[in-house]
Design a protein around this motif. Sequence first.
Motif, short mmCIF file in Angstrom:
data_model
loop_
_atom_site.label_atom_id
_atom_site.label_comp_id
_atom_site.label_asym_id
_atom_site.label_seq_id
_atom_site.Cartn_x
_atom_site.Cartn_y
_atom_site.Cartn_z
N TYR A 119 -36.37 54.66 74.52
CA TYR A 119 -36.22 54.94 73.09
C TYR A 119 -34.76 55.33 72.82
O TYR A 119 -34.07 55.82 73.71
CB TYR A 119 -37.07 56.13 72.67
CG TYR A 119 -38.57 55.92 72.64
CD1 TYR A 119 -39.21 55.61 71.45
CD2 TYR A 119 -39.33 56.08 73.79
CE1 TYR A 119 -40.60 55.46 71.40
CE2 TYR A 119 -40.72 55.92 73.76
CZ TYR A 119 -41.34 55.61 72.56
OH TYR A 119 -42.71 55.46 72.51
N LEU A 121 -32.59 57.57 69.84
CA LEU A 121 -32.53 58.36 68.61
C LEU A 121 -31.11 58.25 68.08
O LEU A 121 -30.16 58.63 68.77
CB LEU A 121 -32.88 59.82 68.91
CG LEU A 121 -32.99 60.76 67.72
CD1 LEU A 121 -34.18 60.41 66.83
CD2 LEU A 121 -33.12 62.22 68.19
N ARG A 122 -30.95 57.68 66.88
CA ARG A 122 -29.62 57.50 66.28
C ARG A 122 -29.67 57.97 64.83
O ARG A 122 -30.48 57.46 64.07
CB ARG A 122 -29.19 56.03 66.36
CG ARG A 122 -27.86 55.75 65.67
CD ARG A 122 -27.43 54.30 65.84
NE ARG A 122 -26.97 54.02 67.19
CZ ARG A 122 -26.68 52.79 67.63
NH1 ARG A 122 -26.82 51.75 66.83
NH2 ARG A 122 -26.26 52.61 68.87
N ARG A 123 -28.82 58.92 64.51
CA ARG A 123 -28.78 59.49 63.16
C ARG A 123 -30.19 59.84 62.65
O ARG A 123 -30.56 59.54 61.51
CB ARG A 123 -28.08 58.53 62.19
CG ARG A 123 -26.56 58.43 62.45
CD ARG A 123 -25.85 57.57 61.42
NE ARG A 123 -26.09 56.16 61.63
CZ ARG A 123 -25.38 55.38 62.46
NH1 ARG A 123 -24.38 55.89 63.14
NH2 ARG A 123 -25.67 54.12 62.59
N GLY A 124 -30.98 60.43 63.52
CA GLY A 124 -32.31 60.90 63.10
C GLY A 124 -33.41 59.86 63.16
O GLY A 124 -34.58 60.19 62.96
N ASP A 125 -33.06 58.59 63.42
CA ASP A 125 -34.10 57.56 63.49
C ASP A 125 -34.46 57.24 64.94
O ASP A 125 -33.56 56.98 65.75
CB ASP A 125 -33.63 56.26 62.82
CG ASP A 125 -33.51 56.41 61.32
OD1 ASP A 125 -34.31 57.18 60.74
OD2 ASP A 125 -32.61 55.79 60.72
N LEU A 126 -35.75 57.26 65.23
CA LEU A 126 -36.20 56.93 66.58
C LEU A 126 -36.59 55.46 66.64
O LEU A 126 -37.32 54.96 65.79
CB LEU A 126 -37.42 57.78 66.95
CG LEU A 126 -37.91 57.59 68.39
CD1 LEU A 126 -36.95 58.22 69.38
CD2 LEU A 126 -39.31 58.16 68.57
N LYS A 127 -36.07 54.77 67.65
CA LYS A 127 -36.41 53.36 67.83
C LYS A 127 -36.88 53.13 69.26
O LYS A 127 -36.23 53.57 70.21
CB LYS A 127 -35.18 52.50 67.55
CG LYS A 127 -35.48 51.02 67.59
CD LYS A 127 -34.26 50.17 67.34
CE LYS A 127 -34.70 48.71 67.33
NZ LYS A 127 -33.61 47.79 67.49
N THR A 197 -44.35 59.80 66.60
CA THR A 197 -43.99 60.93 65.73
C THR A 197 -43.79 62.19 66.56
O THR A 197 -42.82 62.94 66.35
CB THR A 197 -45.11 61.18 64.69
OG1 THR A 197 -45.41 59.92 64.07
CG2 THR A 197 -44.69 62.18 63.66
N HIS A 200 -40.63 61.85 68.61
CA HIS A 200 -39.50 62.07 67.69
C HIS A 200 -39.23 63.56 67.48
O HIS A 200 -38.09 64.02 67.58
CB HIS A 200 -39.82 61.38 66.36
CG HIS A 200 -38.64 61.23 65.45
ND1 HIS A 200 -38.68 60.49 64.31
CD2 HIS A 200 -37.39 61.76 65.50
CE1 HIS A 200 -37.51 60.54 63.72
NE2 HIS A 200 -36.71 61.32 64.41
N SER A 204 -35.85 65.91 68.68
CA SER A 204 -34.97 66.20 67.55
C SER A 204 -34.21 67.52 67.63
O SER A 204 -33.31 67.75 66.84
CB SER A 204 -35.76 66.12 66.23
OG SER A 204 -36.17 64.79 66.04
#
Length: 258
Positions: A119, A121-127, A197, A200, A204
């Motif tokens: 995964y 995490l970039r600028r708050g977005d998890l991909k 979720t 994430h 965070s």
Amino acid sequence: VNGYLRFSGFSHRGYERDNNEDATYAGRRLLALADGMGGHAAGEVASSLVIAEIAPLDDLEGSFDIGEALKRAAEAADRALARHVQEHPEHAGMGTTLTALLFAEAQAALVHIGDSRAYRLRRGDLKQLTHDDTLVQGLVDRGLLTTEEARRHPQRSVVLKVLTGRPIEPTLQMLEVELDDRYMICSDGVSDVLTDTEIHEHLSGGDPQLCAGDLVNAAMRVGSHDNVSCIVADVIAKDLGFDIPMIGGAALDASRSR
Ligand SMILES: [Mn+2]
């Protein structure tokens, strides 16, 4: 890396298994996780062999094609499995997943086979960067199952592709890397019991060590039946001296007994 990796990771046998078949490696430019399978302790052998084949990439200096290097290392690892099974027929049928990220300047190569996951995490977005090589993921892709149904499917643990020593093409991706990216690799002991979720949320707050520990603890608390492993790494601007690799799970046991 344009910047430095600040990394940490944990690998736990879990509460229900007698042994840890996950193997992990985290270093200044390489993150790798293998989840082994097979009876007669062969799962540990498979995962630790593959990690041992991949780990030297962490020490390569100079400029080279990281995608090509990672792909070749995965193929060499697969051949090492084949040689091992030839010499130890009692380990026939063993296999292992492999998910590994190799960083260079502003890029990373990601090699993947099986149902471990990576995964970002970039600028708050998890991909989720990887695609599970599983039966249920195939059904989700064809619109026959929702992601939620896949999580509860009786055949959710059926993995279609792993490294076994037979020639196979792992998936290779090239990624653009940015400062402040956070990368996470985990075994299915984490991703089977935690939703995206929840993952994430745990990713965070805090540094990589806190987050990795948090994820492993959370997976065990909700009752993962499996070995539970995860690696977390941040791309940071400052050199904080993260030079000493962290080896975990079966790879650590194997390095001790060598
Ligand atoms: Mn597993």
